[in-house]
Design a protein around this motif. Structure first.
Motif, PDB file in Angstrom:
ATOM      1  N   PHE A   1       0.821  -1.204   0.000  1.00 40.24           N
ATOM      2  CA  PHE A   1       0.000   0.000   0.000  1.00 40.24           C
ATOM      3  C   PHE A   1       0.860   1.262   0.000  1.00 40.24           C
ATOM      4  N   ALA A   2       2.092   1.139   0.488  1.00 41.51           N
ATOM      5  CA  ALA A   2       3.005   2.274   0.397  1.00 41.51           C
ATOM      6  C   ALA A   2       3.372   2.559  -1.060  1.00 41.51           C
ATOM      7  N   LEU A   3       3.516   1.502  -1.871  1.00 40.34           N
ATOM      8  CA  LEU A   3       3.770   1.701  -3.300  1.00 40.34           C
ATOM      9  C   LEU A   3       2.576   2.391  -3.956  1.00 40.34           C
ATOM     10  N   GLY A   4       1.366   1.986  -3.554  1.00 42.00           N
ATOM     11  CA  GLY A   4       0.185   2.677  -4.042  1.00 42.00           C
ATOM     12  C   GLY A   4       0.182   4.136  -3.633  1.00 42.00           C
ATOM     13  N   ALA A   5       0.632   4.418  -2.406  1.00 39.09           N
ATOM     14  CA  ALA A   5       0.699   5.802  -1.932  1.00 39.09           C
ATOM     15  C   ALA A   5       1.691   6.623  -2.750  1.00 39.09           C
ATOM     16  N   VAL A   6       2.758   5.993  -3.209  1.00 38.47           N
ATOM     17  CA  VAL A   6       3.741   6.688  -4.063  1.00 38.47           C
ATOM     18  C   VAL A   6       3.050   7.259  -5.302  1.00 38.47           C
ATOM     19  N   GLU A   7       2.268   6.426  -5.965  1.00 41.37           N
ATOM     20  CA  GLU A   7       1.584   6.866  -7.189  1.00 41.37           C
ATOM     21  C   GLU A   7       0.512   7.899  -6.888  1.00 41.37           C
ATOM     22  N   VAL A   8      -0.159   7.751  -5.752  1.00 38.79           N
ATOM     23  CA  VAL A   8      -1.193   8.709  -5.383  1.00 38.79           C
ATOM     24  C   VAL A   8      -0.585  10.077  -5.097  1.00 38.79           C
ATOM     25  N   VAL A   9       0.525  10.113  -4.380  1.00 39.80           N
ATOM     26  CA  VAL A   9       1.183  11.388  -4.066  1.00 39.80           C
ATOM     27  C   VAL A   9       1.555  12.141  -5.337  1.00 39.80           C
ATOM     28  N   ALA A  10       2.237  11.456  -6.246  1.00 41.76           N
ATOM     29  CA  ALA A  10       2.675  12.112  -7.482  1.00 41.76           C
ATOM     30  C   ALA A  10       1.487  12.522  -8.346  1.00 41.76           C
ATOM     31  N   GLY A  11       0.507  11.639  -8.475  1.00 41.51           N
ATOM     32  CA  GLY A  11      -0.628  11.924  -9.345  1.00 41.51           C
ATOM     33  C   GLY A  11      -1.500  13.049  -8.835  1.00 41.51           C
ATOM     34  N   LEU A  12      -1.801  13.059  -7.524  1.00 45.95           N
ATOM     35  CA  LEU A  12      -2.661  14.100  -6.971  1.00 45.95           C
ATOM     36  C   LEU A  12      -2.038  15.482  -7.110  1.00 45.95           C
ATOM     37  N   VAL A  13      -0.767  15.598  -6.745  1.00 49.43           N
ATOM     38  CA  VAL A  13      -0.129  16.913  -6.841  1.00 49.43           C
ATOM     39  C   VAL A  13      -0.088  17.392  -8.290  1.00 49.43           C
ATOM     40  N   MET A  14       0.119  16.464  -9.224  1.00 47.00           N
ATOM     41  CA  MET A  14       0.167  16.862 -10.628  1.00 47.00           C
ATOM     42  C   MET A  14      -1.193  17.334 -11.120  1.00 47.00           C
ATOM     43  N   THR A  15      -2.278  16.813 -10.572  1.00 43.52           N
ATOM     44  CA  THR A  15      -3.589  17.333 -10.953  1.00 43.52           C
ATOM     45  C   THR A  15      -3.722  18.796 -10.549  1.00 43.52           C
TER      46      THR A  15
ATOM     47  N   TRP B   1      12.802  17.378  -0.557  1.00 43.82           N
ATOM     48  CA  TRP B   1      11.526  17.799   0.003  1.00 43.82           C
ATOM     49  C   TRP B   1      10.924  18.972  -0.768  1.00 43.82           C
ATOM     50  N   LEU B   2      11.695  19.578  -1.670  1.00 43.10           N
ATOM     51  CA  LEU B   2      11.175  20.660  -2.500  1.00 43.10           C
ATOM     52  C   LEU B   2      10.494  20.138  -3.753  1.00 43.10           C
ATOM     53  N   SER B   3      10.542  18.844  -3.967  1.00 42.70           N
ATOM     54  CA  SER B   3       9.976  18.215  -5.163  1.00 42.70           C
ATOM     55  C   SER B   3       8.869  17.249  -4.760  1.00 42.70           C
ATOM     56  N   PHE B   4       7.714  17.334  -5.424  1.00 49.60           N
ATOM     57  CA  PHE B   4       6.650  16.384  -5.086  1.00 49.60           C
ATOM     58  C   PHE B   4       7.019  14.966  -5.517  1.00 49.60           C
ATOM     59  N   LEU B   5       7.912  14.829  -6.502  1.00 55.03           N
ATOM     60  CA  LEU B   5       8.431  13.496  -6.811  1.00 55.03           C
ATOM     61  C   LEU B   5       9.344  13.010  -5.681  1.00 55.03           C
ATOM     62  N   GLY B   6      10.004  13.958  -5.027  1.00 51.57           N
ATOM     63  CA  GLY B   6      10.794  13.618  -3.844  1.00 51.57           C
ATOM     64  C   GLY B   6       9.910  13.117  -2.713  1.00 51.57           C
ATOM     65  N   TRP B   7       8.729  13.748  -2.555  1.00 52.12           N
ATOM     66  CA  TRP B   7       7.788  13.254  -1.547  1.00 52.12           C
ATOM     67  C   TRP B   7       7.383  11.820  -1.851  1.00 52.12           C
ATOM     68  N   ALA B   8       7.050  11.576  -3.113  1.00 54.12           N
ATOM     69  CA  ALA B   8       6.642  10.234  -3.507  1.00 54.12           C
ATOM     70  C   ALA B   8       7.749   9.226  -3.202  1.00 54.12           C
ATOM     71  N   GLU B   9       8.979   9.615  -3.515  1.00 55.49           N
ATOM     72  CA  GLU B   9      10.110   8.736  -3.263  1.00 55.49           C
ATOM     73  C   GLU B   9      10.307   8.480  -1.772  1.00 55.49           C
TER      74      GLU B   9
ATOM     75  N   LEU C   1       2.844  10.575   4.132  1.00 53.76           N
ATOM     76  CA  LEU C   1       3.174  11.590   3.132  1.00 53.76           C
ATOM     77  C   LEU C   1       2.026  11.848   2.163  1.00 53.76           C
ATOM     78  N   VAL C   2       1.003  11.001   2.200  1.00 52.72           N
ATOM     79  CA  VAL C   2      -0.194  11.298   1.417  1.00 52.72           C
ATOM     80  C   VAL C   2      -0.851  12.586   1.929  1.00 52.72           C
ATOM     81  N   VAL C   3      -0.711  12.863   3.234  1.00 54.68           N
ATOM     82  CA  VAL C   3      -1.362  14.040   3.832  1.00 54.68           C
ATOM     83  C   VAL C   3      -0.821  15.345   3.247  1.00 54.68           C
ATOM     84  N   PRO C   4       0.509  15.588   3.245  1.00 54.99           N
ATOM     85  CA  PRO C   4       0.983  16.829   2.612  1.00 54.99           C
ATOM     86  C   PRO C   4       0.661  16.900   1.123  1.00 54.99           C
ATOM     87  N   ALA C   5       0.585  15.745   0.462  1.00 56.27           N
ATOM     88  CA  ALA C   5       0.216  15.751  -0.956  1.00 56.27           C
ATOM     89  C   ALA C   5      -1.219  16.229  -1.132  1.00 56.27           C
ATOM     90  N   VAL C   6      -2.115  15.767  -0.254  1.00 53.76           N
ATOM     91  CA  VAL C   6      -3.512  16.207  -0.320  1.00 53.76           C
ATOM     92  C   VAL C   6      -3.613  17.695  -0.010  1.00 53.76           C
TER      93      VAL C   6
END
Length: 529
Positions: free
Chosen positions: A159-173, A219-227, A239-244
């Motif tokens: 589920f952490a791998l799923g969170a990686v994709e959610v973090v990157a995808g949500l911020v990009m929206t 931490w300045l990159s949302f891809l960094g958050w995902a990583e 880390l899904v929380v700061p992405a949201v």
């Protein structure tokens, strides 16, 4: 009427139009996650067996720059090494494409103006686009996590791998929602959003290869958050929380900008053109070049930088030789022969060939956007044949893709030549040898445009399937006929080996045939059908 009136209707319309593309893209991302893990579990039967490979990956700056640090020195950690960053980028791009398509593209084509005449609130189009993109991102993350559970690995890490994709995808929206408010053109909005995505990747790569405090730049990159979620390692699901939060803030900014501009315009005023156009604009090739030159320039700069980066990290590739298993995996993915350095360059050049194919597809799809906007009809009302108009964009799509391959081959060769014995003489032919596969992708796009224009964007789903087959087909030991469905499977083993002459010629023939069928179909159908 409220400002969100009609959101549900627009969401259903967007799903109706893009359901097959969304489903195919999500399944491709899920298959990528599952395939990578399954192949790694087959390669390393235990965590102890993975230890040597893990040490080589941790100490190798080339792999770190491309894929990020290894989450953990376990089989599962190695299994998601590529999926973390590649899955983040792919999910972010999918979110970007959906938001832009159902906001700025609809405005530029004039369809939102027609919808706005009905019971549709001011915020509804943006809300519907965001809803479709965010639901797609959440589905991608959830299904990817469930697919990993099927392999028997740890549930929290899955589920952490799923969170990686959610973090990157949500911020990009959110990023795309802001970008589409700034400019009045689809390409301008795309340039802004993709530029932010590229900057996020560069910041993340720089931080990962830095030492000390420099690593905090991630931490300045949302891809960094995902990583930093680090599946099967730290498992920072929080880390899904700061992405949201970041997504909500970006949406608030987008909403504020939305109410400061007119429908069809951007917050940044379009620059007025000259009073008289250049003589070359009177030809279909001159006009097509004027429309596409900015995009090609941006891609050229990006590919030159990527080539220099790949070439410069060549000196660290030999560290992989400490792990025979990792070397074997790299050779399977590249089809490479010769030295380990050749296998590394083969892998990266094939990956960049997919990017060149993406450029070719995007450029060829300009035909559909010009047709939908009615500009194609205006051009064809002059003494310009359908074939000349079609060929003008097709030439730029094909020649531009080959040009990008040449740029990355030269840039990588120049950089690698200063740190190794591999140079331009080896890497330029290897890069150009991937051109036939790229041209097949361009030809298939034209085929869809000619036969089923409403499904032209399905070319992206086709490319996604090719990527899955190319990245993980060999690792999963798929049958030869399945691997052969991807044009990138017929390229030979340059550098270091021999080109597949018969395969390259066959790909050129296929590209020519599908393009010819598409062109013939276009000449026989009505415009904007």
């Amino acid at each position: 009427m409220t400002s969100l009136a009609g959101t549900g209707t627009l969401l259903r319309l967007a799903w109706r139009r893009d359901r097959w593309i969304v489903v195919a893209s999500v399944l491709a991302l899920v298959a990528t996650a599952y395939g990578s893990m399954a192949a790694t579990l087959d390669l390393y039967p235990s965590d102890a067996a993975a230890a040597s490979g893990a040490s080589a990956m941790v100490d190798n700056p080339s792999l770190t720059a491309l894929y990020g640090p290894l989450p953990s020195a376990t089989v599962a950690g190695i299994g998601v090494l590529k999926t973390v960053m590649m899955g983040s980028l792919a999910t972010a791009f999918l979110a970007f494409a959906l938001v832009r398509r159902h906001t700025r593209s609809e405005e530029e084509d004039g369809r939102l103006e027609l919808l706005a005449a009905g019971v549709v609130g001011r915020r509804a189009p943006l809300a519907a686009a965001f809803a479709l993109a965010s639901l797609t991102v959440l589905a991608t993350g959830l299904l990817s996590a469930l697919s990993l559970l099927a392999t028997g690995v740890d549930a929290v890490g899955s589920f952490a791998l799923g969170a990686v994709e959610v973090v990157a995808g949500l911020v990009m929206t959110g990023v795309t929602a802001v970008a589409v408010q700034l400019t009045s053109t689809t390409r301008g909005a795309g340039g802004i959003a993709i530029g932010v995505l590229g900057l996020a990747f560069v910041i993340r790569a720089t931080a990962d290869t830095a030492t000390g405090a420099g690593q905090d730049l991630a931490w300045l990159s949302f891809l960094g958050w995902a990583e930093k979620v680090s599946p099967y390692g730290a498992n920072r699901l929080w880390l899904v929380v700061p992405a949201v939060v970041a997504t909500a803030l970006l949406l608030a900014v987008a909403d504020a900008l939305l109410h400061r501009r007119d429908l069809g315009s951007g917050l940044w005023a379009a620059r007025p053109g000259p009073a008289r156009g250049a003589a070359r604009l009177g030809t279909p090739y001159g006009l097509a070049w004027r429309l596409q030159r900015g995009s090609l320039l941006g891609w050229t700069i990006g590919y030159a930088v990527l080539g220099l980066v790949i070439g410069n990290i060549a000196s660290s590739v030999d560290q992989i030789a400490d792990s025979p298993d990792v070397e074997e995996m790299l050779r399977k993915m590249s089809g490479g022969q010769g030295s380990l350095l050749d296998a590394f360059f083969g892998t990266e050049l094939r990956f960049l060939a997919v990017g060149a194919a993406a450029y070719g597809i995007a450029t060829a799809l300009r035909l559909r956007s010009e047709e939908n906007a009615g500009r194609g009809e205006i051009v064809l009302a002059t003494p310009v044949s359908r074939w000349r108009w079609l060929a003008s964009h097709l030439v730029i799509a094909g020649a531009g893709s080959v040009w990008l391959l040449a740029v990355v081959g030269v840039a990588a060769g120049v950089a690698a030549g200063s740190v190794s014995t591999t140079g331009v003489a080896e890497l330029l032919p290897a890069a150009l040898a991937t051109a036939p596969a790229v041209l097949v992708c361009v030809g298939l796009t034209l085929l869809l445009f000619g036969l089923v224009p409403r499904l032209s964007t399905a070319a992206w789903a086709v490319l996604a399937e090719f990527v899955v087959l190319g990245e993980f087909g060999a690792l999963l030991s798929l049958p030869g006929w399945a691997l052969g469905l991807s044009p990138f499977d017929h390229l030979g083993s340059l550098p270091g080996g021999d080109p597949n002459a018969a395969g390259l010629v066959g790909l050129l023939v296929v590209a020519a045939l599908v393009a010819a069928v598409g062109a013939t179909a276009f000449r026989r159908r009505d415009l904007a059908t």
